[in-house]
Structures are given as C-alpha cells and as structure tokens.
Design a protein around this motif. Structure first.
Motif, PDB file in Angstrom:
ATOM      1  N   THR A  97       0.832  -1.200   0.000  1.00 58.18           N
ATOM      2  CA  THR A  97       0.000   0.000   0.000  1.00 58.18           C
ATOM      3  C   THR A  97       0.868   1.253   0.000  1.00 58.18           C
ATOM      4  OG1 THR A  97      -0.144  -0.016   2.402  1.00 58.18           O
ATOM      5  CG2 THR A  97      -1.889  -1.151   1.193  1.00 58.18           C
ATOM      6  N   PHE A  98       0.296   2.330  -0.498  1.00 53.86           N
ATOM      7  CA  PHE A  98       0.974   3.625  -0.512  1.00 53.86           C
ATOM      8  C   PHE A  98      -0.088   4.712  -0.550  1.00 53.86           C
ATOM      9  CE2 PHE A  98       0.193   2.522  -4.887  1.00 53.86           C
ATOM     10  CZ  PHE A  98      -0.122   3.711  -5.512  1.00 53.86           C
ATOM     11  N   TRP A  99       0.320   5.932  -0.260  1.00 48.21           N
ATOM     12  CA  TRP A  99      -0.577   7.075  -0.357  1.00 48.21           C
ATOM     13  C   TRP A  99      -0.378   7.696  -1.728  1.00 48.21           C
ATOM     14  CZ3 TRP A  99      -4.212   7.401   3.093  1.00 48.21           C
ATOM     15  CH2 TRP A  99      -3.988   6.945   4.380  1.00 48.21           C
ATOM     16  N   GLY A 100      -1.477   7.855  -2.479  1.00 47.60           N
ATOM     17  CA  GLY A 100      -1.408   8.479  -3.795  1.00 47.60           C
ATOM     18  C   GLY A 100      -2.344   9.671  -3.856  1.00 47.60           C
ATOM     19  N   CYS A 101      -2.020  10.624  -4.696  1.00 47.53           N
ATOM     20  CA  CYS A 101      -2.836  11.825  -4.822  1.00 47.53           C
ATOM     21  C   CYS A 101      -4.203  11.472  -5.404  1.00 47.53           C
ATOM     22  CB  CYS A 101      -2.137  12.841  -5.721  1.00 47.53           C
ATOM     23  SG  CYS A 101      -3.033  14.410  -5.845  1.00 47.53           S
ATOM     24  N   SER A 102      -5.240  12.085  -4.854  1.00 45.40           N
ATOM     25  CA  SER A 102      -6.601  11.829  -5.339  1.00 45.40           C
ATOM     26  C   SER A 102      -6.827  12.448  -6.716  1.00 45.40           C
ATOM     27  CB  SER A 102      -7.623  12.378  -4.348  1.00 45.40           C
ATOM     28  OG  SER A 102      -7.470  13.779  -4.230  1.00 45.40           O
ATOM     29  N   LYS A 103      -5.921  13.308  -7.157  1.00 46.32           N
ATOM     30  CA  LYS A 103      -6.045  13.951  -8.468  1.00 46.32           C
ATOM     31  C   LYS A 103      -5.217  13.216  -9.529  1.00 46.32           C
ATOM     32  CE  LYS A 103      -6.846  18.420  -6.373  1.00 46.32           C
ATOM     33  NZ  LYS A 103      -6.348  19.783  -6.172  1.00 46.32           N
ATOM     34  N   PHE A 104      -4.900  11.938  -9.252  1.00 45.28           N
ATOM     35  CA  PHE A 104      -4.173  11.122 -10.210  1.00 45.28           C
ATOM     36  C   PHE A 104      -4.977  11.044 -11.491  1.00 45.28           C
ATOM     37  CE2 PHE A 104      -3.262   7.085 -12.270  1.00 45.28           C
ATOM     38  CZ  PHE A 104      -1.895   7.118 -12.334  1.00 45.28           C
ATOM     39  N   SER A 105      -4.558  11.220 -12.487  1.00 45.26           N
ATOM     40  CA  SER A 105      -3.498  11.164 -13.438  1.00 45.26           C
ATOM     41  C   SER A 105      -2.916  12.534 -13.734  1.00 45.26           C
ATOM     42  CB  SER A 105      -3.977  10.489 -14.709  1.00 45.26           C
ATOM     43  OG  SER A 105      -4.964  11.273 -15.314  1.00 45.26           O
ATOM     44  N   LYS A 106      -3.584  13.593 -13.258  1.00 46.57           N
ATOM     45  CA  LYS A 106      -3.024  14.938 -13.453  1.00 46.57           C
ATOM     46  C   LYS A 106      -1.841  15.154 -12.525  1.00 46.57           C
ATOM     47  CE  LYS A 106      -7.254  17.067 -15.077  1.00 46.57           C
ATOM     48  NZ  LYS A 106      -8.277  18.085 -14.873  1.00 46.57           N
ATOM     49  N   CYS A 107      -1.946  14.622 -11.310  1.00 43.80           N
ATOM     50  CA  CYS A 107      -0.858  14.737 -10.345  1.00 43.80           C
ATOM     51  C   CYS A 107      -0.429  13.335  -9.939  1.00 43.80           C
ATOM     52  CB  CYS A 107      -1.321  15.519  -9.116  1.00 43.80           C
ATOM     53  SG  CYS A 107      -0.046  15.611  -7.824  1.00 43.80           S
ATOM     54  N   ARG A 108       0.851  13.084  -9.918  1.00 42.86           N
ATOM     55  CA  ARG A 108       1.374  11.763  -9.578  1.00 42.86           C
ATOM     56  C   ARG A 108       2.096  11.760  -8.233  1.00 42.86           C
ATOM     57  NH1 ARG A 108       1.268   8.014 -13.812  1.00 42.86           N
ATOM     58  NH2 ARG A 108       0.528   8.942 -15.732  1.00 42.86           N
ATOM     59  N   GLY A 109       1.660  12.625  -7.351  1.00 42.00           N
ATOM     60  CA  GLY A 109       2.253  12.676  -6.021  1.00 42.00           C
ATOM     61  C   GLY A 109       1.980  11.395  -5.235  1.00 42.00           C
ATOM     62  N   ALA A 110       3.007  10.902  -4.512  1.00 41.64           N
ATOM     63  CA  ALA A 110       2.842   9.665  -3.746  1.00 41.64           C
ATOM     64  C   ALA A 110       3.734   9.708  -2.508  1.00 41.64           C
ATOM     65  CB  ALA A 110       3.194   8.470  -4.609  1.00 41.64           C
ATOM     66  N   ARG A 111       3.320   8.973  -1.490  1.00 39.50           N
ATOM     67  CA  ARG A 111       4.112   8.818  -0.256  1.00 39.50           C
ATOM     68  C   ARG A 111       4.005   7.385   0.212  1.00 39.50           C
ATOM     69  NH1 ARG A 111       2.624  13.947   3.614  1.00 39.50           N
ATOM     70  NH2 ARG A 111       3.695  15.500   2.383  1.00 39.50           N
ATOM     71  N   LYS A 112       5.022   6.930   0.905  1.00 39.01           N
ATOM     72  CA  LYS A 112       5.001   5.583   1.485  1.00 39.01           C
ATOM     73  C   LYS A 112       4.075   5.589   2.695  1.00 39.01           C
ATOM     74  CE  LYS A 112       9.678   4.312   0.126  1.00 39.01           C
ATOM     75  NZ  LYS A 112      10.977   3.868   0.592  1.00 39.01           N
ATOM     76  N   THR A 113       3.460   4.439   2.947  1.00 38.86           N
ATOM     77  CA  THR A 113       2.638   4.308   4.155  1.00 38.86           C
ATOM     78  C   THR A 113       3.538   4.007   5.336  1.00 38.86           C
ATOM     79  OG1 THR A 113       2.261   1.984   3.661  1.00 38.86           O
ATOM     80  CG2 THR A 113       0.546   3.521   2.976  1.00 38.86           C
ATOM     81  N   ALA A 114       3.099   4.408   6.506  1.00 37.95           N
ATOM     82  CA  ALA A 114       3.911   4.212   7.708  1.00 37.95           C
ATOM     83  C   ALA A 114       3.844   2.791   8.213  1.00 37.95           C
ATOM     84  CB  ALA A 114       3.447   5.151   8.805  1.00 37.95           C
TER      85      ALA A 114
END
Length: 114
Positions: A97-114
């Motif tokens: 699992t990972f955190w992804g931006c809700s505005k994906f495909s326009k924004c590809r921001g992501a973070r690792k889950t803790a």
C-alpha cells in the motif's frame, strides 16, 4: 516429424494433394450437408441480437479484477506536489500500500505508508 504433419500452407497443400484415399462417399457428404443445414440458425435480427447478448453475458462473467483499488481518504496527509488530498492505494504488482494523490493522473504525487 510425422509425415501427416504440415508446417505452412504450401506443405498443407502438398499433403492434401498427395492424399487420394476416399474417406466419405458423395452420399455421405450430401447427408452431412443436409444435417448441418437443418441445424443452422436463421440469420435474423432477433437471432443475432440474442447471440450478442449471450456473448456479452459470458464476457461479463469472465471479467475479473485482479487487484481491487481501494481509495481510503488519509486523515491529515496532503499531496507533496499539489497539496491535494491523499488516498490509500494498492500496488498491483507487489500488493503493498501507498498514499497516492486523489487527483491522479493529473498529479502523480505519492508517499510511502507508515
């Protein structure tokens, strides 16, 4: 390779041309033709529509989603690129699992889950 195996159309043509053995008589061939024609469906709109509907039902039954995409809103995580809301997603290849931006495909921001 056995002599009755043909690789390619030319070899198949030669194989068919060499075979002169009579397998079915003309009477048997005509009998099979009548049987097949008697069992053939009519070529009408209704029959075609029923056929297409049957195929669509089969296609829907075979459709399988390999990995469900889960979109769970993050409590207080914002996208590092656009500042938008982050949602928890699942990697299709690894299952992680990972955190992804809700505005994906326009924004590809992501973070690792803790």
């Amino acid at each position: 390779m056995p002599e009755n195996v043909a690789w390619g159309l030319q070899a198949l043509g030669r194989l068919i041309g060499v075979r002169k053995q009579l397998v079915l008589t003309d009477v048997q061939v005509n009998d099979y033709v009548r049987k097949l024609q008697g069992q053939a469906l009519e070529n009408t709109r209704v029959v075609r529509k029923e056929h297409v509907q049957s195929l669509e039902k089969k296609a829907v039954a075979k459709t399988i989603v390999p990995y469900p995409i889960r979109a769970v809103p993050a409590e207080s995580t914002s996208c590092p690129k656009c500042g938008g809301e982050m949602v928890k997603r699942t990697n299709r290849k690894t299952g992680g699992t990972f955190w992804g931006c809700s505005k994906f495909s326009k924004c590809r921001g992501a973070r690792k889950t803790a």
